[in-house]
Design an enzyme around this catalytic site. Structure first.
Site, PDB file in Angstrom:
ATOM      1  N   GLU A   1     -46.187  87.898  57.993  1.00  0.00           N
ATOM      2  CA  GLU A   1     -47.530  87.436  57.681  1.00  0.00           C
ATOM      3  C   GLU A   1     -47.472  86.014  57.133  1.00  0.00           C
ATOM      4  O   GLU A   1     -46.777  85.735  56.155  1.00  0.00           O
ATOM      5  CB  GLU A   1     -48.108  88.391  56.622  1.00  0.00           C
TER       6      GLU A   1
ATOM      7  N   ASP B   1     -54.599  92.304  51.298  1.00  0.00           N
ATOM      8  CA  ASP B   1     -54.578  91.554  52.555  1.00  0.00           C
ATOM      9  C   ASP B   1     -53.391  91.957  53.414  1.00  0.00           C
ATOM     10  O   ASP B   1     -53.518  92.151  54.624  1.00  0.00           O
ATOM     11  CB  ASP B   1     -54.480  90.053  52.278  1.00  0.00           C
TER      12      ASP B   1
ATOM     13  N   ASP C   1     -47.164  91.410  52.876  1.00  0.00           N
ATOM     14  CA  ASP C   1     -47.229  91.488  51.415  1.00  0.00           C
ATOM     15  C   ASP C   1     -47.665  92.870  50.951  1.00  0.00           C
ATOM     16  O   ASP C   1     -48.351  93.592  51.663  1.00  0.00           O
ATOM     17  CB  ASP C   1     -48.244  90.471  50.888  1.00  0.00           C
TER      18      ASP C   1
ATOM     19  N   ASP D   1     -49.986  93.537  49.000  1.00  0.00           N
ATOM     20  CA  ASP D   1     -51.327  93.462  48.413  1.00  0.00           C
ATOM     21  C   ASP D   1     -52.352  93.921  49.447  1.00  0.00           C
ATOM     22  O   ASP D   1     -52.005  94.368  50.536  1.00  0.00           O
ATOM     23  CB  ASP D   1     -51.636  92.037  47.929  1.00  0.00           C
TER      24      ASP D   1
END
Ligand code: 0RA
Length: 846
Positions: A446, A543, A539, A541
């Protein structure tokens, strides 16, 4: 039965209850010797989960016979499972024929539990449809269980019998009275046979939900007492209609009501074939049809599916032509056109079905095709006549699909031409040197910054890096032709090298008159795949998990072969960094962090107990873990009975389940519990703790509150004390008291005086605190926070990393629903889902 003042007391368990049952148990010995033949693989979890289905199927049979409304399935924290139903209860009376053979009285219930295939034998009439997957019966479950408890409610009484490894260790004993009926089986799979006992919540939940859908009127409660505890209540009066509503709930149906019908055809087998079908079209471009025979999912379809498909194609073409709706599609509608956006369930109940294999993956009974085709054509035509507005919407959708099919064919040509041109990847893909796909890995990363660290950190000999910018196109919401035009997806497909399968190729070959016309074929070419490990690295998180879900959706929908072949992985970057002085350590999850904290806690110290050897190192860790587990279980039990009362019964009275079967012992334990409560929690101090008679099970202890005192429930009954959780709390207490009783003296390096700690509970708390001394824990948010060196050593180095392989276990259940919620058009649902999971991002892992 017995007089009301004296509850029945069964004899204490004796391990040699049945010296003369050798012949019966020979059958079960065979199951223990070759469990794979009877219940499936004992290593990969499939055999383990079959145990539940074997027991639940008996309860479902009881439902199909018209006697059972409710089934309760509970997974206990120690890996044991309870299945309880409110059916008639297994007959408890003596089975005359078998008793003669064995030369002693033996109950029908004991035979069901100890003789293979005995379950249905006694009562053929009520077993019209056998839901059994393998049909070996509950006795096979008994055979592979360390222990099993059978509780039957029937004809006003409660009966209990216990077994070990298939052999009875108590007689079937009358232990109480009840006006309910039903069967309750609790068992613990034997670790001599199963290498892993890890129940999958999702697997159990989705199958139980499916069973509830397939059997309108059945209610199933499922609860999992492990960890935080979770539960589900399933009740669908609408049956498979509601199944369709659920499958479509995150989608956008093009007509409001699910279309459903039932057809029945007589057979020469006595009972008739019953066909249940429910369908609804939605605005997506996918197709979901689930086919079942006698509650078993046929993943490769079969004659019922073929019949349904023919009926759909025929009915839509006939109606469309008659209504002049097909002017724009000269060649008529193809099967795939009429099924675009269709969600359907076809469920057949058949008295004697045939399948292509033991796994029942495909129904081959040839008469079913005609029955389904005729039934569905008739009912759907009539529905169209009566609902012309709905029919028109469905036809318009199919016509659009036919036109889109043509457009997609052209778009695919373009991609096909470009896909082998790896030169278009320069500047995007950092390829590896190795050319053998089996040795190559590609990290799909990403963002550009993480891509930069990955590029520097990788081993360029065999690791390629493909950074993706921003969010890739949401593949669930766009049609194939537009998706293929997206640059990000185009780059990914070109880099992988295997192209995209033509949906035409993926279509199943059909069974015509019982003859299979060929295996599933696909020109999609996995041999051209350039990397055998495709690793998604995003990640930890919200997103990151969204992007990961988008990528997973893409693979799941467009390249499922890669998942089936086990080529798709998810990287596991560490979640924590633990800094002690100048040293850094990385922990992948909470469990690893906990383990590390414990190691830190015991470092350098030794503990003297008042008896037994001094404790240090691993022994202390074990003790600390058990204390922690005891605290956690007490916390959970607090929902059922005030944890103070439970703790007092354990620590002050060592209350065991046999104490509840005897008036005098129950009284004594009640007094000891009260004394402990008064001393330990003077504020709580109950008026009294008393032993009360319990109709179904001997006695129970009840703490009576002072006026004004507050508490949760304060009843310690058989169900609680006999339960796995209480038993574990008790056994931890017994162990620590007999092996390492307090008070404890902790010797700390550099300090002359030992720290004195009163009991094991306080020692646990002391170690907890000590574990966090001198260290700094930070939680990683993104890959970008790591430099190239860290990324390599924690996440990319094959010798140190953990990879999560993406599996495709559950097409009909949660995976698909989850994808739809996250990717579908329903913004509200998606927002709610993401918000709900934002604090718990790892739940998004699939
Ligand atoms: C044999 C005969 C009858 C019921 C059952 C077995 C039975 C087995 C299981 C296993 C789990 N739940 C069950 N419920 C029932 C018929 C009983 C009668 O005729 O009353």
């Amino acid at each position: 039965m017995s007089d009301a003042a004296t509850p029945p007391v069964p004899p204490a368990p004796a391990s040699n209850y049945n010296p003369d049952n050798i012949t019966v148990l020979e059958g079960l010995e065979a199951v223990r010797k070759r469990p794979g033949m009877y219940i499936g693989d004992v290593h990969d979890g499939s055999g383990l989960h079959h145990l539940v289905w074997e027991v639940v199927d008996n309860s479902v049979d009881e439902h199909l016979a018209g006697y059972c409304k409710r089934i309760r399935v509970t997974v206990h924290f120690d890996g044991s499972v309870t299945v309880e139903d409110d059916g008639r209860g297994i007959p408890t009376g003596t089975h005359v024929e078998h008793s003669k053979k064995l030369g002693r009285d033996v109950s029908a219930a004991e035979l069901v539990m100890t003789v293979l295939h005995a379950g249905g034998k006694f009562d053929h009439a009520s077993y019209k449809v056998s839901a059994g997957l393998h049909g070996v019966g509950v006795s096979a479950v008994n055979a592979v269980s360390e222990w099993l408890k059978l509780e039957i409610r029937r004809e006003g009484h409660v009966w209990l019998q216990e077994y070990r490894k298939g052999a009875p260790v108590t007689p079937l004993a009358l232990i109480g009275d009840s006006d309910r009926t039903g069967t309750q089986v609790t068992w613990k799979p034997d670790t001599d046979i199963f290498t892993v006992i890890e129940w999958s919540y999702d697997q159990l939940a989705s199958r139980l939900r499916e069973l509830t859908f397939l059997n309108a009127g059945l209610v199933i409660d499922f609860s999992d007492e492990r960890g935080e505890g979770r539960s589900e209540h399933y009740e669908f009066a609408g049956g498979i209609r509601e199944f369709i509503e659920l499958l479509n709930h995150a989608k956008d149906p093009i007509h409001p009501a699910v279309i459903s019908f039932t057809a029945e055809a007589p057979t020469d087998l006595g009972a008739s074939v019953v066909v249940d079908c429910a369908l609804q079209w939605n605005s997506t471009y996918g197709e979901q049809i689930f086919a079942y025979t006698n509650n078993v999912h046929n993943k490769d379809g079969g004659t019922h599916l073929t019949g349904l498909r023919s009926a759909l194609t025929r009915t839509l073409n006939t109606y469309g032509t008659a209504q002049n709706l097909l002017k724009d599609v000269k060649a008529g509608l193809l099967g795939e056109d009429v099924r675009e956006g269709l969600t359907a369930v076809i469920s057949v109940k058949h008295p004697d079905p045939s399948f292509d294999s033991q796994t029942k993956s495909k129904l081959v009974s040839s008469e079913v095709k005609g029955i389904v085709e005729t039934g569905v054509s008739e009912k759907l035509s009539r529905f169209f006549e009566e609902n012309p507005a709905v029919a028109r919407k469905i036809l318009e959708k199919a016509v659009l699909a036919a036109k889109g099919r043509e457009a997609a064919r052209k778009a695919r040509e373009v991609v096909r031409k470009g896909q082998n041109d790896i030169t278009t990847l320069s500047g995007k893909l950092s390829d590896c040197q190795e050319k053998d796909p089996a040795k190559c890995e590609i990290y799909v990363v990403e963002g550009d910054s993480a891509g930069g660290s990955a590029k520097q950190g990788r081993d360029r000999r065999f690791q390629a890096i493909l950074p993706l910018r921003g969010k890739i196109l949401n593949v669930e919401r766009v049609r194939l032709d537009r998706m293929l035009g997206s640059e990000q997806i185009g780059t990914l497909i070109t880099a992988l090298g295997c192209g995209l399968a033509d949906p035409e190729d993926r279509k199943e070959t059909e069974v015509v008159d019982g003859v299979q016309s060929g295996k599933r074929v696909s020109t999609f070419d996995t041999s051209k795949l350039r990397y055998h490990r495709i690793i998604l690295m995003t990640d930890a998180d919200v997103d990151g998990s969204h992007i990961r879900t988008l990528l997973l959706t893409f693979f799941y929908r467009q390249l499922p072969e890669l998942i089936e072949n086990g080529y798709l992985y998810i990287a596991q970057p560490p979640l924590y960094r633990v800094r002690k002085g100048k040293k850094d350590l990385y922990m992948k999850d909470d469990a690893a962090l906990d383990r590390h904290l414990l190691e830190n806690a015991v470092e350098g110290i030794a503990v003297d107990a008042s008896k037994g050897p001094a404790l240090a190192g691993d022994q202390l860790i074990v003790l600390a873990k058990r204390m922690k587990q005891q605290r956690e279980i007490l916390g959970k039990l607090d929902a059922r009975c005030d944890a103070r009362v439970v703790a007092a019964a354990v620590r002050g009275a060592m209350l065991g389940r046999d104490d509840l079967r005897d008036a005098t012992r129950a009284e004594e334990k009640a007094k000891a519990t009260r004394a402990f409560l008064e001393e330990r929690w003077p504020d709580f101090k109950p008026l009294d703790v008393v032993a009360q008679k319990d109709a179904e099970h001997g006695y129970r202890l009840v703490a009576q509150l002072r006026p004004g005192a507050t508490s949760r429930a304060t009843v310690l009954d058989w169900a609680l004390v006999d339960g796995a959780e209480y038993q574990q709390v008790l056994s931890i207490e017994e162990d620590t008291r007999s092996i390492w009783p307090g008070p404890y003296r902790v010797r700390v390096p550099g300090s002359a005086e030992p720290v004195v700690i009163a009991d094991a509970e306080a020692l646990g708390a002391y170690l907890d605190e000590r574990g966090r001394k001198g260290i700094v824990i930070s939680r990683y948010k993104g890959l970008g926070e790591m430099n190239a060196e860290e990324l390599w050593s924690t996440t990319m180095d094959p010798d140190g990393r953990t990879l999560l392989q993406v599996k495709d276990e559950d097409i009909s259940g949660r995976t698909d629903e989850l994808f739809s919620v996250l990717m579908g058009e329903n913004v509200e649902l998606r927002r709610a889902f993401i918000e709900q999971n934002a604090l718990n991002v790892r739940n998004l892992d699939i």
